[in-house]
Design an enzyme around this catalytic site. Sequence first.
Site, PDB file in Angstrom:
ATOM      1  N   ASP A 483       0.804  -1.221   0.000  1.00  0.00           N
ATOM      2  CA  ASP A 483       0.000   0.000   0.000  1.00  0.00           C
ATOM      3  C   ASP A 483       0.833   1.265   0.000  1.00  0.00           C
ATOM      4  O   ASP A 483       0.330   2.355  -0.272  1.00  0.00           O
ATOM      5  CB  ASP A 483      -0.869   0.030   1.269  1.00  0.00           C
ATOM      6  CG  ASP A 483      -2.181  -0.695   1.071  1.00  0.00           C
ATOM      7  OD1 ASP A 483      -2.683  -0.705  -0.064  1.00  0.00           O
ATOM      8  OD2 ASP A 483      -2.707  -1.231   2.052  1.00  0.00           O
TER       9      ASP A 483
HETATM   10  C1  BGC Z   1      -2.588  -3.798   4.634  1.00  0.00           C
HETATM   11  C2  BGC Z   1      -2.424  -4.634   3.414  1.00  0.00           C
HETATM   12  C3  BGC Z   1      -1.171  -4.231   2.695  1.00  0.00           C
HETATM   13  C4  BGC Z   1       0.020  -4.254   3.613  1.00  0.00           C
HETATM   14  C5  BGC Z   1       1.267  -3.772   2.957  1.00  0.00           C
HETATM   15  C6  BGC Z   1      -1.347  -3.867   5.476  1.00  0.00           C
HETATM   16  O1  BGC Z   1      -1.494  -3.023   6.539  1.00  0.00           O
HETATM   17  O2  BGC Z   1      -3.676  -4.290   5.368  1.00  0.00           O
HETATM   18  O3  BGC Z   1      -3.546  -4.487   2.588  1.00  0.00           O
HETATM   19  O4  BGC Z   1      -1.000  -5.145   1.656  1.00  0.00           O
HETATM   20  O5  BGC Z   1      -0.235  -3.461   4.732  1.00  0.00           O
HETATM   21  O6  BGC Z   1       1.251  -2.429   2.675  1.00  0.00           O
END
Ligand code: BGC
Length: 811
Positions: A483
């Site tokens: 993200d």
């Molecule tokens: C989120 C995921 C994401 C991951 C890496 C997590 O906090 O829930 O959707 O893939 O972080 O960024």
Amino acid sequence: MKYGFFDDQNKEYVITTPKTPLPWINYLGCKDFFTLLSNTCGGYTFYKDAKLLRMTRYRYNDTTPDTNGKYFYIKDGDTIWNPGWQPTKTALDSYECRHGIGYSKFTGSKNDIEAALVTFVPVDDAVELTKVTLTNKGTSKKDIQLFSYVEWCLWNADDDMKNFQRNLSIGEVEVVDSTIYHKTEYRERRNHYAVYSVNAKIDGFETSRDEFRGAYNGPDKPAAVIAGKLNNTICSGWYPIASHQINISLEAGESTTFVFALGYIENAEDDKWEAPSVINKKKATALLSKYQTAEAFDSALAELCSYWDGLLGKFHIASKDEHVNRMVNIWNQYQCMVTFNMSRSASYYESGIGRGMGFRDSCQDLLGFVHLIPDRARERIIDIASTQFQDGSAYHQYQPLTKKGNSDIGSGFNDDPLWLIAGTSAYIRETGDTSILEETVPYDNDMSVATSLMEHLKRSFDYIVNHKGPHDLPLIGRADWNDCLNLNCFSEHPGESFQCFGPSEGPVAESVFIAGMFVKYGREYADLCKLTGDNAEADRVLAEVDKMIAAIEKDGWDGEWFVRAYDAYSKKVGSKECEEGQIYIEPQGMCVMAGVGVDDGNAKKALDSVKEKLDTKYGVMILQPAYTRYHLELGEISSYPPGYKENAGIFCHNNPWISIAETCIGRGDRAFEVYKKTCPSYIENISEIHRTEPYVYSQMVAGADAKFHGEAKNSWLTGTAAWTFTNISQYILGIYPTLEGLSVNPCTPAEFGDFNVTRVYRGVTYNIAIKNPNKVQKGVASLLVDGQEIQGNIIPFDGSKKTVNVVATMS
Ligand code: BGC
């Protein structure tokens, strides 16, 4: 250092001091009604949705950690104490907290009084029950008082924290006998209320927080408890609470027991009132009447325990490794259920008012949950797919109560569509239920444009086919799984969302990680096409997959490892050409899991590079070298200090990808080494460094660049649970559900030894004995199914049998 120990016999973690490094919590509730409960009785309760139907209030970021919970105060002369230590923090003579599977037990004692609390949510009722047993362990009579305490949240937890000009005038309650009814907003738009009751005659009650505490006291010094008398106030606005007072005399050696019930009630719109302004209590009375005795409490708890025994019995291993046995048989599966229920919404690090259900998160959570309750997985898949857009893209999140996509965050996370294929494929491999593919499923909840679920999967796949960049690799959009890798967003000002700022369509940034996913889940989609007889579609899909493999080989390979991405200027991210962030974990795991590079040796090279450049004693870091300055063109990832979160932290979620990838090239020793590094039970004895609960996975452990290397954050709600369970059960232990039947193909350390697995699959119990006489890491030389040798690794499914006995000999 440890703060407790595992009691595997009882499936409990026993915490022996209230002063754990962080609150160590448990989750109560299986379906709709949930409580988060810490080892000092902190936490909160909600029905279905932690934002919209919050029942009790929790205080975030308070000066004292873990503030507010469901407390019991004991007043014994001038001494006031709590069995869970908080909030008075009166030193206890003894303390123990046992977090079990769906229940918690606390035992505290002070001055010859022992208080034992047992608390849980029954399988089928929207109520939290707590049995309080008080025992006089001394030699003379004691006169003591017991006070209960909960603080109501005014339902919408977000509004509750912000809208004081309204909220401080709306609180309303009713009290009848020993039951306190919280009915704020019930007069107008709500048809639900909460109750807090005890199965005994009370000597007083309180519903006003200020009366209970005194205007300037905290919950550690409640004025009414100090005075030994509740004032029977019916609150009007301000801060409604519920507290009962019970005066108790205990002879030496005598015990007494109470059952407290905190419940949620919903009435039909035309059946809300029993008299003007008096709420209809029929359902509350019926609910409470079920739990009026300690016997009723005990039998509901026994029912919960056998419910869980049934679930956990679906995968059971007996090996010589106690950590593996414990994690696989108990805690990892338990955490998978919790992540399935919560997604990333409500924990001690997720406020319950931010994210609802994540699209990719929930799809991945299915991977570790689907064998437990396949019907609920099925329902979830339909819910998730219903938020998809017609072009195959998806809302990144949706709210559990309304099941509608969340337009604040919108779409544009271009890995999302492929996770729907991953979840659906896992469901069908587990159950064989292809009827789900024919279900009529809306787009963006609009039934007028609904199609079959299979068409949804096609659109998921084609979204990637139709969104490729200059290197024929998938466009990344706002971000992919990571993200925080925001290659198109260019956020320069505080307050902007890193993800939602800037365009997601148009720019050319591409993701090699999505390319790997496309290969892996494209093939799984093609398998579903073949299964349902659409060979033409399967051929088309596999041709697209081949094109993607060619693109990865051409522009996604950096010489020693896979490139991570191309930025908006078409410059490489995660390459030796970069100044910082030269190698990333995600494409190494995903591409190898997809089989890319397995035949030509690149997979081995990539995994060797991971070991050389990303490994630490606490796990594999997400990237190296860490970003030391903010890179506008990379986004949030470079906003974290080096070593934390996505900037070179050990992101536990993708460690199992590396471990699985290692099994794909047959290196069981290394696969298990990676498994062990983040496995809670293995690192229990460094709890003072790790700090989060030693029985569950956390999202992140600080990487080698961080000041607090080895310290974990964000426990419980993480895709790590599902992926680790997938890794250990399907790849390391090698019991993998295929569309045709169970496959047995372990990849273990040479020294792992023989082991037995019991696996309930499509209603048939498989007793599988794995022998490894020659201490190999991978390879099944013979597979005996009910005494008959079969070829290959897959046991063809035969639903006419109840039990199947399997002996697999590795060599
Ligand atoms: C989120 C995921 C994401 C991951 C890496 C997590 O906090 O829930 O959707 O893939 O972080 O960024």
